[in-house]
Design a protein around this motif. Sequence first.
Motif, PDB file in Angstrom:
ATOM      1  N   GLY A   1      96.568 136.027  42.927  1.00 17.42           N
ATOM      2  CA  GLY A   1      95.703 135.674  41.813  1.00 17.42           C
ATOM      3  C   GLY A   1      95.608 134.187  41.558  1.00 17.42           C
ATOM      4  N   GLN A   2      96.333 133.371  42.339  1.00  7.38           N
ATOM      5  CA  GLN A   2      96.298 131.915  42.170  1.00  7.38           C
ATOM      6  C   GLN A   2      95.870 131.223  43.467  1.00  7.38           C
ATOM      7  OE1 GLN A   2      99.950 130.388  40.564  1.00  7.38           O
ATOM      8  NE2 GLN A   2      99.784 131.527  38.653  1.00  7.38           N
ATOM      9  N   GLU A   3      94.965 131.864  44.206  1.00  9.23           N
ATOM     10  CA  GLU A   3      94.439 131.239  45.407  1.00  9.23           C
ATOM     11  C   GLU A   3      93.743 129.934  45.037  1.00  9.23           C
ATOM     12  OE1 GLU A   3      94.074 134.345  44.618  1.00  9.23           O
ATOM     13  OE2 GLU A   3      95.192 135.424  46.157  1.00  9.23           O
ATOM     14  N   ASN A   4      93.888 128.947  45.905  1.00 10.16           N
ATOM     15  CA  ASN A   4      93.430 127.593  45.575  1.00 10.16           C
ATOM     16  C   ASN A   4      92.595 127.052  46.721  1.00 10.16           C
ATOM     17  OD1 ASN A   4      93.039 125.017  44.659  1.00 10.16           O
ATOM     18  ND2 ASN A   4      95.212 124.510  44.452  1.00 10.16           N
ATOM     19  N   LEU A   5      91.326 126.740  46.432  1.00  7.20           N
ATOM     20  CA  LEU A   5      90.456 126.133  47.438  1.00  7.20           C
ATOM     21  C   LEU A   5      90.942 124.751  47.836  1.00  7.20           C
ATOM     22  CD1 LEU A   5      87.749 126.442  49.019  1.00  7.20           C
ATOM     23  CD2 LEU A   5      86.638 125.319  47.075  1.00  7.20           C
ATOM     24  N   GLY A   6      91.692 124.093  46.955  1.00 10.20           N
ATOM     25  CA  GLY A   6      92.208 122.767  47.260  1.00 10.20           C
ATOM     26  C   GLY A   6      93.218 122.730  48.379  1.00 10.20           C
ATOM     27  N   LEU A   7      93.718 123.895  48.827  1.00  9.51           N
ATOM     28  CA  LEU A   7      94.642 123.943  49.955  1.00  9.51           C
ATOM     29  C   LEU A   7      93.912 123.911  51.292  1.00  9.51           C
ATOM     30  CD1 LEU A   7      97.080 126.725  48.657  1.00  9.51           C
ATOM     31  CD2 LEU A   7      97.513 124.274  48.739  1.00  9.51           C
ATOM     32  N   PHE A   8      92.591 124.049  51.278  1.00  7.24           N
ATOM     33  CA  PHE A   8      91.838 124.159  52.523  1.00  7.24           C
ATOM     34  C   PHE A   8      90.955 122.946  52.796  1.00  7.24           C
ATOM     35  CE2 PHE A   8      92.605 128.471  50.986  1.00  7.24           C
ATOM     36  CZ  PHE A   8      93.139 129.083  52.106  1.00  7.24           C
ATOM     37  N   ILE A   9      90.253 122.449  51.792  1.00  5.01           N
ATOM     38  CA  ILE A   9      89.239 121.411  52.005  1.00  5.01           C
ATOM     39  C   ILE A   9      89.877 120.033  51.871  1.00  5.01           C
ATOM     40  CG2 ILE A   9      86.978 120.581  51.340  1.00  5.01           C
ATOM     41  CD1 ILE A   9      87.000 123.474  52.278  1.00  5.01           C
ATOM     42  N   PRO A  10      89.947 119.249  52.946  1.00  3.95           N
ATOM     43  CA  PRO A  10      90.452 117.868  52.825  1.00  3.95           C
ATOM     44  C   PRO A  10      89.408 116.964  52.181  1.00  3.95           C
ATOM     45  CG  PRO A  10      89.789 118.309  55.077  1.00  3.95           C
ATOM     46  CD  PRO A  10      89.601 119.594  54.331  1.00  3.95           C
ATOM     47  N   SER A  11      89.869 115.935  51.533  1.00  3.07           N
ATOM     48  CA  SER A  11      88.987 114.995  50.832  1.00  3.07           C
ATOM     49  C   SER A  11      88.961 113.669  51.584  1.00  3.07           C
ATOM     50  CB  SER A  11      89.467 114.776  49.390  1.00  3.07           C
ATOM     51  OG  SER A  11      89.342 115.963  48.640  1.00  3.07           O
ATOM     52  N   PHE A  12      87.760 113.243  51.961  1.00  2.43           N
ATOM     53  CA  PHE A  12      87.548 111.961  52.620  1.00  2.43           C
ATOM     54  C   PHE A  12      86.569 111.138  51.793  1.00  2.43           C
ATOM     55  CE2 PHE A  12      87.987 115.076  56.220  1.00  2.43           C
ATOM     56  CZ  PHE A  12      89.312 114.779  56.505  1.00  2.43           C
TER      57      PHE A  12
ATOM     58  N   ASP B   1      83.245 109.049  51.045  1.00  2.00           N
ATOM     59  CA  ASP B   1      81.839 109.156  51.434  1.00  2.00           C
ATOM     60  C   ASP B   1      81.575 110.432  52.218  1.00  2.00           C
ATOM     61  OD1 ASP B   1      79.191 108.463  51.527  1.00  2.00           O
ATOM     62  OD2 ASP B   1      79.383 107.161  53.278  1.00  2.00           O
ATOM     63  N   ASP B   2      82.065 111.556  51.690  1.00  2.00           N
ATOM     64  CA  ASP B   2      81.899 112.856  52.324  1.00  2.00           C
ATOM     65  C   ASP B   2      81.362 113.813  51.268  1.00  2.00           C
ATOM     66  OD1 ASP B   2      82.152 115.329  53.617  1.00  2.00           O
ATOM     67  OD2 ASP B   2      83.823 114.603  54.812  1.00  2.00           O
ATOM     68  N   PRO B   3      80.235 114.485  51.528  1.00  2.00           N
ATOM     69  CA  PRO B   3      79.658 115.357  50.488  1.00  2.00           C
ATOM     70  C   PRO B   3      80.552 116.523  50.097  1.00  2.00           C
ATOM     71  CG  PRO B   3      78.493 115.607  52.575  1.00  2.00           C
ATOM     72  CD  PRO B   3      79.384 114.433  52.727  1.00  2.00           C
ATOM     73  N   LYS B   4      81.351 117.036  51.014  1.00  3.08           N
ATOM     74  CA  LYS B   4      82.215 118.161  50.634  1.00  3.08           C
ATOM     75  C   LYS B   4      83.344 117.707  49.706  1.00  3.08           C
ATOM     76  CE  LYS B   4      85.269 118.244  54.730  1.00  3.08           C
ATOM     77  NZ  LYS B   4      84.660 117.132  55.473  1.00  3.08           N
ATOM     78  N   SER B   5      83.727 116.446  49.784  1.00  2.00           N
ATOM     79  CA  SER B   5      84.729 115.920  48.855  1.00  2.00           C
ATOM     80  C   SER B   5      84.154 115.816  47.449  1.00  2.00           C
ATOM     81  CB  SER B   5      85.228 114.557  49.326  1.00  2.00           C
ATOM     82  OG  SER B   5      85.762 114.633  50.632  1.00  2.00           O
ATOM     83  N   ARG B   6      82.903 115.375  47.345  1.00  4.60           N
ATOM     84  CA  ARG B   6      82.267 115.301  46.032  1.00  4.60           C
ATOM     85  C   ARG B   6      82.029 116.697  45.464  1.00  4.60           C
ATOM     86  NH1 ARG B   6      80.006 110.586  48.575  1.00  4.60           N
ATOM     87  NH2 ARG B   6      78.476 111.806  49.730  1.00  4.60           N
ATOM     88  N   PHE B   7      81.743 117.653  46.339  1.00  3.00           N
ATOM     89  CA  PHE B   7      81.512 119.019  45.887  1.00  3.00           C
ATOM     90  C   PHE B   7      82.797 119.641  45.345  1.00  3.00           C
ATOM     91  CE2 PHE B   7      80.113 123.540  47.203  1.00  3.00           C
ATOM     92  CZ  PHE B   7      79.711 123.805  45.903  1.00  3.00           C
ATOM     93  N   ILE B   8      83.905 119.435  46.027  1.00  4.03           N
ATOM     94  CA  ILE B   8      85.158 120.013  45.540  1.00  4.03           C
ATOM     95  C   ILE B   8      85.605 119.327  44.248  1.00  4.03           C
ATOM     96  CG2 ILE B   8      86.798 118.544  46.794  1.00  4.03           C
ATOM     97  CD1 ILE B   8      88.406 121.061  47.411  1.00  4.03           C
TER      98      ILE B   8
END
Length: 550
Positions: free
Chosen positions: A242-253, A255-262
């Motif tokens: 019940g405490q799954e975390n998307l922050g364990l999967f998506i790395p943050s770089f 000037d990267d759009p997926k970093s701004r999305f997370i």
Amino acid sequence: MSRSLRDALLKALETLPGTRQFHLHVLVSAPRKHAGLYPYAHPRPKVYLSDVLVLLSEQKTPDAPRVFVAGIEAYLYHVPATSCLVLNVAKLDSTGQAAAPSPTATLIRAFIAYYGDPATRPINAQHLWIHLFARAQNQYMFPNSSEHPGKHPLSDIKLCAWWKRILSDVAADLESRIGEKSKLRLYYVLPGYSELEAVQSLHSASASWSTRKQPSVAWIYGHPYSQTDIPLPCSNVQPKEGQENLGLFIPSFEDDPKSRFIDEIAYTVEGEGVRSPQRKRARTLTRTTSTRDIETTRDTSKERHNENEKDQDERPQGELGKVSPNEFWERMSFRQECISGAVTGFFVMAVSTPMPADTTDPLAPQPGQVSAQMIKRIMATLLTGHEFSNVERAVRATESLEASIKGLCDGVSPVPSAPIKPLSSGKPLSSAKPRSSAKPVSSARREKTPERDASSSSNDIYASLPRTPPRRPTQLPEDTRSASPSPFPEPETSLDTYHTYIYGSVQVDNPLPPPKVDAAGEGGQAADGGVEEPKVTVLTVRKKKKKADS
């Protein structure tokens, strides 16, 4: 002893056709603690970051001046807990002023293969994750280089196809080196495209390019966060049910759009907003309540309060516990940078190889490393103090930057060039009038040519595309912007370090390959190293003359 990055790149450049001399500068910063790779993971892993900057200049004849032709900016993250390396290729750019064939493709292939090959990998880590984001722009590292007629920026879909071909070449070369016990995986996603549309688009975009040896591993259209063959950097963290975390999967770089999305997902709350805690009703004492009962009640409520605070700290921030990796990538298709009409691509290559045990401190500096501030200073000067719109300005910028690197290594701080307008996705940099080598001109009196209209050139077709705003560091948690200092002192550079690890040159004298012939019998090598598109011959229909009436 493993070969240094400088030597590995020079070795690859020796095979290029033609007669010319390459001059290479490789700057790698000493590792430092970094808390921004997985800022929303609980617990946050210990990560060490090294900056990498590669600048390649070319000298066509012994008497000709040097000029920058290619550059790489990358970031290497080390996660010792899971024995993982994360290599983010942030920028790759060329000036268009190299002799054919361009060394850019050879340089980036050798760069990625250096970290992928366990024999040359500088850090003893078993798993390597290579991330890159492909977004077509006129220039990335060399301001105004798109104005040079020799540079031909690739379109959006051709850039994605080019990167896919580069990673395929590297994967094919690594398969023969890493052995059977190793694993290699390739992933890519073009947001907004189905798998069939992506395959057909990339195939048609690279139909005219020559193909090299293909890897035996097939490309997977999707993300790598559902597989278990190669451990992820945060795979050692097992969140509670019940405490799954998307922050364990998506790395943050950066000037990267997926970093701004997370970041947006982490700071998104329910529609009703953040609720204040309910006010507790005051407890009234009765005559039968003893002092011991009161103390027991206080201790129980204090333990319950501590447990609630602990659960709240471990609970994923915002909506990170409600968004799965599959949903994340599905929603990425609706992001501004992915629906603006230009095709973008996310590419990931994973390499897992057995490595010997290592007990060295990950923060211990290695020979030849420099401080991160030195690399940042050089990058700032490159992006704001020089331009590469023509040969004369490119030569002057190359001489100044190469002298700055050598001077910084020797402890001499050279006088920086006068800053010009920063690089922007809109209008290009203002062009400064060339200086005279005999009489310097002050920056206040320097004349400037007017800025070019962005709509007047086909090279600026991507300048007006909408882009998501830059990532705001103030949004990140407070402890992601601070890290404990390294117990090791900053590396000290010298001229010996400069000549042994940073600077190197190689003389190339190889025969040129025969011109490639297309189906129509015509063709040739493009200035940027690619194959020119086949020339189309238009035949004119000759009308038949009517016979005169007899």
